[in-house]
Scaffold this active site. Sequence first.
Site, PDB file in Angstrom:
ATOM      1  N   HIS A 156      33.389  49.501   2.422  1.00 24.81           N
ATOM      2  CA  HIS A 156      34.392  50.378   2.723  1.00 24.81           C
ATOM      3  C   HIS A 156      35.783  49.642   2.382  1.00 24.81           C
ATOM      4  O   HIS A 156      36.613  50.230   1.523  1.00 24.81           O
ATOM      5  CB  HIS A 156      34.410  50.690   4.249  1.00 24.81           C
ATOM      6  CG  HIS A 156      33.186  51.370   4.497  1.00 24.81           C
ATOM      7  ND1 HIS A 156      32.096  52.066   3.930  1.00 24.81           N
ATOM      8  CD2 HIS A 156      32.494  51.211   5.728  1.00 24.81           C
ATOM      9  CE1 HIS A 156      31.118  52.155   4.556  1.00 24.81           C
ATOM     10  NE2 HIS A 156      31.283  51.778   5.844  1.00 24.81           N
ATOM     11  N   GLY A 186      22.035  54.647  18.343  1.00 22.13           N
ATOM     12  CA  GLY A 186      23.348  54.743  17.559  1.00 22.13           C
ATOM     13  C   GLY A 186      22.828  55.234  16.259  1.00 22.13           C
ATOM     14  O   GLY A 186      23.533  54.429  15.188  1.00 22.13           O
ATOM     15  N   ASP A 187      22.058  55.901  15.826  1.00 22.54           N
ATOM     16  CA  ASP A 187      21.326  56.188  14.586  1.00 22.54           C
ATOM     17  C   ASP A 187      22.581  57.080  13.598  1.00 22.54           C
ATOM     18  O   ASP A 187      23.247  57.955  14.266  1.00 22.54           O
ATOM     19  CB  ASP A 187      20.247  56.440  14.664  1.00 22.54           C
ATOM     20  CG  ASP A 187      19.935  57.842  15.082  1.00 22.54           C
ATOM     21  OD1 ASP A 187      19.507  58.172  16.250  1.00 22.54           O
ATOM     22  OD2 ASP A 187      20.402  58.798  14.141  1.00 22.54           O
ATOM     23  N   LYS A 220      21.538  61.214  13.670  1.00 26.15           N
ATOM     24  CA  LYS A 220      22.230  62.284  14.406  1.00 26.15           C
ATOM     25  C   LYS A 220      23.467  62.115  14.529  1.00 26.15           C
ATOM     26  O   LYS A 220      24.166  63.129  14.822  1.00 26.15           O
ATOM     27  CB  LYS A 220      21.430  61.981  16.039  1.00 26.15           C
ATOM     28  CG  LYS A 220      21.713  60.791  16.572  1.00 26.15           C
ATOM     29  CD  LYS A 220      21.054  60.663  17.769  1.00 26.15           C
ATOM     30  CE  LYS A 220      21.254  59.316  18.681  1.00 26.15           C
ATOM     31  NZ  LYS A 220      20.370  59.331  19.768  1.00 26.15           N
ATOM     32  N   ARG A 226       8.463  57.827  10.299  1.00 29.51           N
ATOM     33  CA  ARG A 226       7.175  57.389  10.773  1.00 29.51           C
ATOM     34  C   ARG A 226       6.968  57.979  12.211  1.00 29.51           C
ATOM     35  O   ARG A 226       5.826  58.141  12.441  1.00 29.51           O
ATOM     36  CB  ARG A 226       6.924  55.894  10.880  1.00 29.51           C
ATOM     37  CG  ARG A 226       7.065  55.138   9.708  1.00 29.51           C
ATOM     38  CD  ARG A 226       7.528  53.582   9.667  1.00 29.51           C
ATOM     39  NE  ARG A 226       8.417  53.486  10.270  1.00 29.51           N
ATOM     40  CZ  ARG A 226       8.998  52.185  10.657  1.00 29.51           C
ATOM     41  NH1 ARG A 226       8.380  51.186  10.187  1.00 29.51           N
ATOM     42  NH2 ARG A 226      10.138  51.896  10.991  1.00 29.51           N
ATOM     43  N   ASP A 261      28.779  44.735   6.459  1.00 33.65           N
ATOM     44  CA  ASP A 261      28.356  46.193   7.006  1.00 33.65           C
ATOM     45  C   ASP A 261      29.813  46.946   6.760  1.00 33.65           C
ATOM     46  O   ASP A 261      29.646  48.251   6.520  1.00 33.65           O
ATOM     47  CB  ASP A 261      28.325  46.091   8.476  1.00 33.65           C
ATOM     48  CG  ASP A 261      27.989  47.378   9.257  1.00 33.65           C
ATOM     49  OD1 ASP A 261      27.281  47.917   8.729  1.00 33.65           O
ATOM     50  OD2 ASP A 261      28.833  47.699  10.100  1.00 33.65           O
ATOM     51  N   LYS A 279      23.674  51.986   1.879  1.00 34.68           N
ATOM     52  CA  LYS A 279      23.677  50.494   2.229  1.00 34.68           C
ATOM     53  C   LYS A 279      22.755  49.815   3.484  1.00 34.68           C
ATOM     54  O   LYS A 279      22.191  50.559   4.033  1.00 34.68           O
ATOM     55  CB  LYS A 279      25.141  50.125   2.629  1.00 34.68           C
ATOM     56  CG  LYS A 279      25.360  50.370   3.986  1.00 34.68           C
ATOM     57  CD  LYS A 279      26.688  49.501   4.252  1.00 34.68           C
ATOM     58  CE  LYS A 279      26.931  49.603   5.805  1.00 34.68           C
ATOM     59  NZ  LYS A 279      27.205  50.622   6.429  1.00 34.68           N
ATOM     60  N   ARG A 338      41.113  43.487   7.378  1.00 33.03           N
ATOM     61  CA  ARG A 338      40.768  43.165   8.815  1.00 33.03           C
ATOM     62  C   ARG A 338      39.704  44.044   9.262  1.00 33.03           C
ATOM     63  O   ARG A 338      40.123  45.259   8.834  1.00 33.03           O
ATOM     64  CB  ARG A 338      41.765  43.173   9.732  1.00 33.03           C
ATOM     65  CG  ARG A 338      42.896  42.162   9.890  1.00 33.03           C
ATOM     66  CD  ARG A 338      43.689  42.454  10.979  1.00 33.03           C
ATOM     67  NE  ARG A 338      44.806  41.903  10.571  1.00 33.03           N
ATOM     68  CZ  ARG A 338      46.130  42.346  10.384  1.00 33.03           C
ATOM     69  NH1 ARG A 338      46.235  43.611  10.144  1.00 33.03           N
ATOM     70  NH2 ARG A 338      47.141  41.636  10.056  1.00 33.03           N
ATOM     71  N   LEU A 362      54.264  62.389   7.411  1.00 35.23           N
ATOM     72  CA  LEU A 362      53.414  63.606   6.920  1.00 35.23           C
ATOM     73  C   LEU A 362      52.229  63.483   7.582  1.00 35.23           C
ATOM     74  O   LEU A 362      51.017  62.651   7.269  1.00 35.23           O
ATOM     75  CB  LEU A 362      53.141  63.520   5.403  1.00 35.23           C
ATOM     76  CG  LEU A 362      52.121  64.512   4.932  1.00 35.23           C
ATOM     77  CD1 LEU A 362      52.186  66.004   5.037  1.00 35.23           C
ATOM     78  CD2 LEU A 362      51.666  64.378   3.354  1.00 35.23           C
TER      79      LEU A 362
HETATM   80  C1  BG6 Z   1      29.153  52.323   8.526  1.00 34.86           C
HETATM   81  C2  BG6 Z   1      29.017  50.874   9.244  1.00 34.86           C
HETATM   82  O1  BG6 Z   1      29.005  52.034   7.169  1.00 34.86           O
HETATM   83  O2  BG6 Z   1      30.322  52.505   8.838  1.00 34.86           O
HETATM   84  C3  BG6 Z   1      29.307  51.034  10.885  1.00 34.86           C
HETATM   85  O3  BG6 Z   1      27.599  50.477   9.202  1.00 34.86           O
HETATM   86  C4  BG6 Z   1      30.426  51.557  11.244  1.00 34.86           C
HETATM   87  O4  BG6 Z   1      28.956  49.988  11.570  1.00 34.86           O
HETATM   88  C5  BG6 Z   1      30.603  53.043  10.334  1.00 34.86           C
HETATM   89  O5  BG6 Z   1      30.610  52.175  12.609  1.00 34.86           O
HETATM   90  C6  BG6 Z   1      32.139  53.318  10.482  1.00 34.86           C
HETATM   91  O6  BG6 Z   1      32.263  54.653   9.808  1.00 34.86           O
HETATM   92  P1  BG6 Z   1      33.488  55.694  10.492  1.00 34.86           P
HETATM   93  O7  BG6 Z   1      33.237  56.667   9.400  1.00 34.86           O
HETATM   94  O8  BG6 Z   1      33.116  56.283  11.871  1.00 34.86           O
HETATM   95  O9  BG6 Z   1      34.690  54.864  10.200  1.00 34.86           O
END
Ligand code: BG6
Length: 405
Positions: A237, A15-16, A19, A46, A232, A145, A332, A397
Site C-alpha cells: 500500500h 477479522g476476515d 465479511k 473448506r 502487510d 497478497k 510509517r 478541500l
Molecule cells: C490490508 C492489511 O491489506 O489492509 C490489513 O492486510 C490492514 O492488515 C488493511 O488492516 C487496511 O486497509 P484499509 O482499507 O482498512 O486501510
Amino acid sequence: RYLVTSTLPHLRSTGDLAKKKTYPALWGLYRDGLLPENTKFFGYARSALTIEEIKENCRPFMNVKSEEETNYQNFWRNHFYVQGTYTQLTDFHKLNEVLCSYEPENGANRIFYLALPPSVFEVVTTNLRKSCVSKKGWTRIIVEKPFGHDDASSEKLSLHLASLFSEDQVFRIDHYLGKEMVQNLMILRFGNGLFSPTWNRLFVASVQITFKEPFGTEGRGGYFDKFGIIRDVMQNHLLQILSLVAMEKPPSIHPDDIRNEKVKVLKCIKPIKKEDVVLGQYVGNPNGKTDEEKKGYLDDPTVPNDSITPTYCTALLKIDNERWEGVPFILRCGKALNERKAVIRIQYNDVPGDIFDKQCKRNELVIRVQPNEAVYVKMMTKTPGMSFDMEETELDLTYSNRYKV
Ligand code: BG6
C-alpha cells in the site's frame, strides 16, 4: 451473457477479509448497479457453510439502509456456496459443474478471486486452470497478497501463474489503488499547473506517507505473524502511494505506461540502511478502555509467545534520481496505534529570504486518504483585523463538505 464471480472466503476467522471487505464491496457494486445483470456469486472454501450463515456473518459489515432492504435480499438470492478442498481436483470439477448449472447456454465470463492462504495459491490455480476455465467466455484470476514473501518466492509464483494464464488474465490486487484519494494523485499532480513545477527537490523538503490503525491483529495473528507490518502494508500500500507521488509523468494514462513509470522510480530507491528503520511491536495498554486495547500483540492467541514480528515500522527511503535526490521519503505504518489514518504530506522548504522574523511555518500539501478524504494546503495568512499578525491556516478541500460522497 452474465458474469460469474467465484470468491473463496475465509469465513471462520473473526477479522476476515470476506465479511469485512469482499461481501460489502460486492453489495456496494450490486446496489449501485455497477455489475452486469444476472451476476452470480459463488463462495468456495473448506468449511461446511450455508448462504444463510454467510449472510449472518456479513450483516454487521454490510451497511444497509432500511429503504435498501428489499434490494439487499435480492442481492443474496444470487449467492451460492460450494464446499471443497483446495487440493483435490475432483472438488474443482464439482465447482465447475455447479458454475455450469447456473450459466446460460451461451456460457459466461468467470472471475476467480483468490483470498487464500498463500501456501495454496499454486495448487488452487492449477486446479482452476484444469477444471474451471470458462469454455465460452473469458476467465480472470484475481490474486490477493501476500504474493510470495521475498523476491525469489514472488518470482516463482509469477512464473507459475504465467504457465497457466496469460498476463492479461491475472490481476494482482492492491486495494489501496481503489481508494478515491490514491486515484486522485495522478490528477492532482498532472492536472494542475500549480503543483507540477514545484514537485521536486528544489521546493520539497520531505514527503511523509503514514498509515495508522487503532486496532491490532484481532485473531488474524496466524497470518500476520508470518509477514509483519512491512510485508502487510508497507511494501504494497505505502509503496504504491510512494510511486504515484514520486514517478515521472507517464506518456499516457494507459495502465502499462503508468506501471512502467512506477517501476522506474522504484528502481531508483537506494537499499534501505538499518539505521534508517525503526521497528516496534505493540504492547497492551493496562488503562485501555476495551479488552482489545488492553491486549498486546503477544496476547493474541494466534501469535507465538516469543514472536519478534514488527507491528510498527518507520523507514526512510531515498530516491536517487534527478527529481528527488536529497528529499527524505518517510514511510510509517503501524497497528494498534492511536487512530485510523492514512495520509500523505508533501512538506515544502522554508521560505527563502525571510522578512517575518522566522514566523512562517513550512507550507504543506496534505492528502488525507482516510478517514474523511481531504486535500488541503497548510499556508500562512494574515490574521484578519487591524494588526499585522500572521497565522497558519488551510486551503481546504474536504470531500464531505464539497461532494456528496
Ligand atoms: C490490508 C492489511 O491489506 O489492509 C490489513 O492486510 C490492514 O492488515 C488493511 O488492516 C487496511 O486497509 P484499509 O482499507 O482498512 O486501510
